[in-house]
Design an enzyme around this catalytic site. Structure first.
Site, mmCIF file in Angstrom:
data_model
loop_
_atom_site.group_PDB
_atom_site.id
_atom_site.type_symbol
_atom_site.label_atom_id
_atom_site.label_comp_id
_atom_site.label_asym_id
_atom_site.label_seq_id
_atom_site.Cartn_x
_atom_site.Cartn_y
_atom_site.Cartn_z
ATOM 1 N N HIS A 1 -8.427 -6.728 -3.004
ATOM 2 C CA HIS A 1 -8.772 -5.805 -1.953
ATOM 3 C C HIS A 1 -10.118 -5.132 -1.792
ATOM 4 O O HIS A 1 -10.315 -5.090 -3.260
ATOM 5 C CB HIS A 1 -7.777 -4.567 -1.946
ATOM 6 C CG HIS A 1 -7.713 -3.578 -0.913
ATOM 7 N ND1 HIS A 1 -8.639 -2.819 -0.595
ATOM 8 C CD2 HIS A 1 -6.828 -3.520 0.273
ATOM 9 C CE1 HIS A 1 -8.528 -2.030 0.456
ATOM 10 N NE2 HIS A 1 -7.361 -2.281 1.088
ATOM 11 N N ASP B 1 -4.965 -2.874 -10.188
ATOM 12 C CA ASP B 1 -4.915 -2.302 -8.851
ATOM 13 C C ASP B 1 -3.338 -2.305 -8.414
ATOM 14 O O ASP B 1 -2.771 -3.239 -8.152
ATOM 15 C CB ASP B 1 -5.734 -2.980 -7.978
ATOM 16 C CG ASP B 1 -5.429 -2.391 -6.381
ATOM 17 O OD1 ASP B 1 -4.511 -1.739 -6.115
ATOM 18 O OD2 ASP B 1 -6.263 -3.065 -5.357
ATOM 19 N N GLN C 1 -0.016 -1.948 -4.528
ATOM 20 C CA GLN C 1 1.070 -2.520 -3.699
ATOM 21 C C GLN C 1 2.151 -2.795 -4.648
ATOM 22 O O GLN C 1 3.193 -3.395 -4.664
ATOM 23 C CB GLN C 1 0.838 -4.005 -3.046
ATOM 24 C CG GLN C 1 -0.422 -3.856 -2.148
ATOM 25 C CD GLN C 1 0.173 -3.106 -0.707
ATOM 26 O OE1 GLN C 1 1.430 -2.826 -0.660
ATOM 27 N NE2 GLN C 1 -0.655 -2.751 0.013
ATOM 28 N N LYS D 1 1.245 5.402 -0.061
ATOM 29 C CA LYS D 1 1.998 4.022 0.040
ATOM 30 C C LYS D 1 3.089 4.177 -0.565
ATOM 31 O O LYS D 1 4.134 3.261 -0.638
ATOM 32 C CB LYS D 1 0.932 2.972 -0.516
ATOM 33 C CG LYS D 1 -0.248 2.472 0.080
ATOM 34 C CD LYS D 1 -0.849 1.511 -0.307
ATOM 35 C CE LYS D 1 -2.361 1.236 0.141
ATOM 36 N NZ LYS D 1 -2.514 0.837 1.373
ATOM 37 N N CYS E 1 -8.637 -5.957 4.490
ATOM 38 C CA CYS E 1 -9.507 -5.580 3.620
ATOM 39 C C CYS E 1 -9.880 -6.675 2.619
ATOM 40 O O CYS E 1 -9.968 -6.334 1.458
ATOM 41 C CB CYS E 1 -9.463 -3.996 3.123
ATOM 42 S SG CYS E 1 -9.548 -2.931 3.968
HETATM 43 C C1 LIG Z 1 -4.127 -3.948 -3.073
HETATM 44 C C2 LIG Z 1 -4.713 -2.844 -2.717
HETATM 45 N N1 LIG Z 1 -5.614 -2.253 -3.198
HETATM 46 C C3 LIG Z 1 -6.369 -1.078 -2.755
HETATM 47 C C4 LIG Z 1 -5.672 -0.394 -1.431
HETATM 48 C C5 LIG Z 1 -6.649 0.866 -1.258
HETATM 49 O O1 LIG Z 1 -5.768 1.968 -0.987
HETATM 50 P P1 LIG Z 1 -6.139 3.280 -0.529
HETATM 51 O O2 LIG Z 1 -6.693 2.981 0.889
HETATM 52 O O3 LIG Z 1 -5.225 4.108 -0.445
HETATM 53 O O4 LIG Z 1 -7.380 3.732 -1.402
HETATM 54 C C6 LIG Z 1 -4.712 -1.058 -0.909
HETATM 55 C C7 LIG Z 1 -4.434 -0.645 0.405
HETATM 56 O O5 LIG Z 1 -4.838 -0.429 1.686
HETATM 57 C C8 LIG Z 1 -4.273 -2.176 -1.224
HETATM 58 O O6 LIG Z 1 -3.286 -2.803 -0.537
#
Ligand SMILES: Cc1ncc(COP(=O)(O)O)c(C=O)c1O
Ligand SMILES: Cc1ncc(COP(=O)(O)O)c(C=O)c1O
Lengths: 148, 408, 408, 148
Positions: B120, B197, B200, B223, B362
């Site tokens: 991401h 990270d 998920q 999430k 993303c």
């Molecule tokens: C794998 C992963 N990393 C990071 C994020 C970023 O999370 P957030 O937007 O809550 O900061 C997301 C979700 O959008 C994600 O799916």
């Protein structure tokens, strides 16, 4: 919840006439601690001998009546005690203020601070000296090898 | 709790959209909120609201206690110690904070950060930018067959210059699950740390940071059925203790003079300014909620629905499903309808009450590898049921027919 | 709305503490929340919750609209354009973001930042740290008689090397109000920008960034009856347009490759990751709430109560009041009881249901100047009434007597 | 809310057979725009003469049917028009999609996209080409002096 339970005469007496206030000439270790939420400061000198006995201790600082009274009471209480015993006093006192079971008999004047448990935001004032002491002892034991 | 009762805990799920039953299968983007979380936030505001740490009065002491209890609840979710949890706005902030702070400590010329092209943007850009800034190298792992990040591929690029390995636990596009325990061993053998990270994974499966050996773990409250604007960074205590703050002001200080300052210990030194207390309370309530249902159970359900959906989608002629070809291990299913842009698919599904995400998720570098500019993604969570899968499949089949007809 | 009706909008204010009427006079730390704000947040979660920007479906479009409507409401509160409002966690983050981003753009050897020794740590440390990092000088204005920051004193230290002037609009300790319009002129004449810490002004008085000529304005949602975890940075459009992002990932990007990235325009490029949507919605509702009552009216009430309290406190023998000796212009009143530590004062007041803050108020350098390690502070807001002032005064008088007695 | 209202035959026809797709040999200006939320890309070339007439225009890109159809329709519509008129078409179309009053008569095929207003998240797909055009014209007018 009552003020009289906290600001007992013995507490105010220690606050106004602190015992062992000042510095030691040759401390084994000195620590300075902040209570960042109020800006209070506390300085503690301890002298520990080879047998693990707190030979002497002294404190100095600026703070509220509770933190200064607790410092005076605690330093007075642990002088001449073995480290393990001094630690037990600190732990027992913290338990008392967190309303856990505690053997009051080891506490001496410190027991008079029990009422602070009614004011959770002030518990850290009363225990600042114990944190300083535990830090000092941890460091002495870590650095100098265990002096018991 | 049976599923119907569980679903009724989520007020939004009872809605209809365009006169259709709402089929919310976009939980990888954000999860819906159960009543207990909404109530916890409200209770905080109505009974305990005050600024934390700062106040001497009982109300402020309760607010502080609520905030610290929430930290303990979030810590329990991943088997960390409370003081190993830094509250942030979410995964993105957690990773930025970490890259800046820890990056400053360990990165420089001759060192490298290992990550994957499937990350991401939130786990790619912070490392990319800090590496650029400090003259360190950013290295990429070769992705496996199904797009997964394997320990072997990681080992192939790690060397003595590696200081950080940063990978997602579960891919938000492919749904693949990374073997972070083995990658942690590789990291530690090389003297590097493993950053995971967990955006998920933490909401969806049991996580034990100690057993896995991960050094840092980033995740988001929103999430995992918690509020927006709150998240966490777990960091191993010894590591947090060495990291400089990146964010200054408010209650993170010890002593301030006009020319310098000293800072509190972790985690407080990383939480400058008035924190999101109500958000933390909500995230704590969400953590308890998930634990009360059981993360094993949640994972089991996610996986069951995702496999059902993937199988069903594959049976629709002209639909392409991405990610693992065999059994899926998470609730994420990404797909496309041949010749129809994912945005058009999502709009058609929307008209049938089905909420899927469409776009690059993303993950632009990964999308380039998949040879798609855009894909549609369904993602399942504890409140989804077989009806959601059926509604999704029917809507996809109808969308395919529709576009075939209008493209006539 | 009459005051009793207004107070009943705030559920927490109806509580009793220790069997006493709750007298909440710590709004400078954080404000209580009206029902309309709690309801707006709840409505968002129950009707519209989805991830913003990312979704193609109707639910996501509504969530995005809610978020952008909130931006417009917050902009309206200070007469800015919506695209000049960046959502942050609060004042502290706003100032950190600004110091890092704008600081990177303009600071270096030979340049200086002008600020005052009366600043909150949140408006001191970010500049101190960025100045240290970039080899710029941090200059301090000489405080006036009552501790205020005067345009003359600012002009005395500004020179051609000045790039940034950063001052609080209202001091959170002294309650003094700074003439930011004249300081803006001084800044612009020197080719510098004016950064205003509006944490204590935006919630409490009419602010028009265009009329005042301020370039940047930072404020917090939680101090203006909004939720925790949300705040804003206003920045003049031309300036925001030139600033680099400081925070990477999520929806702030335009295009990402493995080795580089381009970013969206302001304000989006500064809002990496999933934003605090519910928080923004609540802050927007709070802005509308304040505007519906009228910021003039709110300011009038704050000032009336603060002057009443200051006069009353001065009449108690042995009480020292800090700040302006004449008429007060804000709702903040800081004081001490001779010979009694402010913490002990606050505990005594707490026992009487009165919530005041005690400590250094995140202003250690200023406290050193006042010659106090700690002070007590009462601060008033739209929901306070004359009963609050009376309860405070009675509690202070009683505390003084109590400590006189036990100190025997 | 109905899909048939959006995906009309004329829309699908422009999507599948885009007019003026490609590049100009000698554009006055080229702009590339992203729709970051979907990763769609759009490239627009415009040729403006001294009288402020859009002599020619062409686009290329990757995207959903709505963004590509809108691009084809818009480019087709503004070729040969005065800049002011072309801008009015863009504004009118945006008004239509935001459900404001709009003079449909200037829109030509673009009117067929009215149904997009039922899908607010897709409005930015339909208007991406207008944003690209307005950016191009702004820059031409800023740089080259006002060519009317
Ligand atoms: C794998 C992963 N990393 C990071 C994020 C970023 O999370 P957030 O937007 O809550 O900061 C997301 C979700 O959008 C994600 O799916
Ligand atoms: C003048 C001033 N500036 C900055 C802040 C910091 O605000 P926050 O803690 O909401 O970031 C405060 C409040 O604590 C303040 O009073």
């Amino acid at each position: 919840m009552s003020l009289d339970d906290v600001y007992r005469q013995v507490v105010m007496d220690h606050y106004q006439n602190p015992r062992h206030h000042g510095h030691l000439a040759h401390p084994t270790l000195s620590v300075g601690l902040h209570n960042p939420s109020c800006g209070d400061e506390l300085h503690l000198d301890v002298l520990v001998d080879e047998d693990g006995v707190v030979r002497d201790a002294a404190f100095e600082g600026q703070g509220c009546s509770i933190s200064m009274a607790a410092a005076s009471m605690f330093v007075d209480r642990v002088r001449g005690k073995k480290i393990a015993e001094a630690r037990r006093i600190a732990e027992t006192f913290k338990d008392l203020l967190r309303r856990r079971e505690a053997d009051r008999s080891v506490l001496g004047d410190l027991e008079a601070l029990e009422g602070v448990s009614q004011f959770p935001a002030r518990v850290k004032c009363a225990t600042l000296i114990m944190n300083a002491f535990e830090q000092a002892i941890d460091r002495i034991q870590a650095e100098g090898g265990d002096p018991k | 709790m049976n599923l119907a009762a569980l679903r009724s805990e989520f007020p939004l799920l009872g809605r209809t959209e365009n006169g259709k039953r709402l089929c919310y299968v976009d939980s990888a983007a954000t999860a819906q909120k159960p009543q207990v979380v909404l109530d916890a936030v409200r209770r905080y505001y109505v009974e305990d609201n005050a600024n934390v740490y700062r106040g001497v009065y009982a109300l402020a002491a309760r607010a502080t206690q609520d905030y610290e209890d929430a930290r303990a609840d979030v810590a329990a979710l991943v088997n960390a110690e409370p003081e190993e949890i830094i509250f942030t706005r979410g995964t993105t902030e957690s990773l930025n904070l970490l890259a800046r702070s820890y990056g400053e400590l360990v990165l420089g010329p001759g060192t490298n950060v290992v990550t994957s092209p499937a990350e991401h943007h939130s786990n790619l850009l912070p490392w990319q930018q800090v590496a650029l800034g400090r003259g360190a190298e950013l290295r990429f792992v070769e992705l496996g067959e199904d797009g997964q990040v394997t320990p072997e591929a990681v080992a192939a690029v790690v060397d003595q210059g590696t200081r950080v390995i940063a990978v997602a636990h579960v891919s938000n596009v492919l749904g693949t699950v990374t073997d972070v325990a083995r990658i942690a061993e590789i990291a530690h053998a090389a003297g590097a740390v493993l950053v995971v990270d967990g955006a998920q994974s933490v909401p969806h499966m049991p996580i034990d940071v100690k057993a896995l050996g991960v050094d840092f773990l980033a995740f988001s409250g929103h999430k995992m059925c918690g509020p927006t604007g709150i998240g966490a960074l777990y960091g191993r205590k010894e590591l947090l203790g060495r990291m400089p703050p990146v964010y200054f002001g408010g209650e993170m200080i010890e002593e301030v003079t006009l020319t310098g300052a000293t800072f509190k210990e972790a985690p407080y030194r990383f939480e400058g300014g008035t924190p999101n207390v109500a958000g933390a309370v909500g995230m704590g309530a969400a953590a308890r909620f998930l634990m009360s249902i059981g993360l094993e159970e949640i994972h089991r359900r996610d996986v069951e629905l995702a496999n059902m959906a993937a199988d069903g989608l594959r049976r629709i002629e002209g639909v392409r499903v991405y990610g693992p070809t065999g059994h899926r291990e998470s609730g994420v299913v990404t797909f496309n309808i041949d010749g129809v842009h994912a945005h058009d698919v999502a709009t058609a599904l929307d008209a049938d009450g089905v909420c899927v995400r469409a776009g690059h998720h993303c993950c632009q570098p990964l999308m380039r590898r998949l040879g798609a500019t855009s894909t549609a993604r369904a993602s399942f969570y504890l409140y989804n049921d077989a009806d959601d899968v059926q509604q999704l499949l029917a809507a996809v089949a109808a969308a395919k027919e529709f576009f075939r007809r209008v493209a006539g």
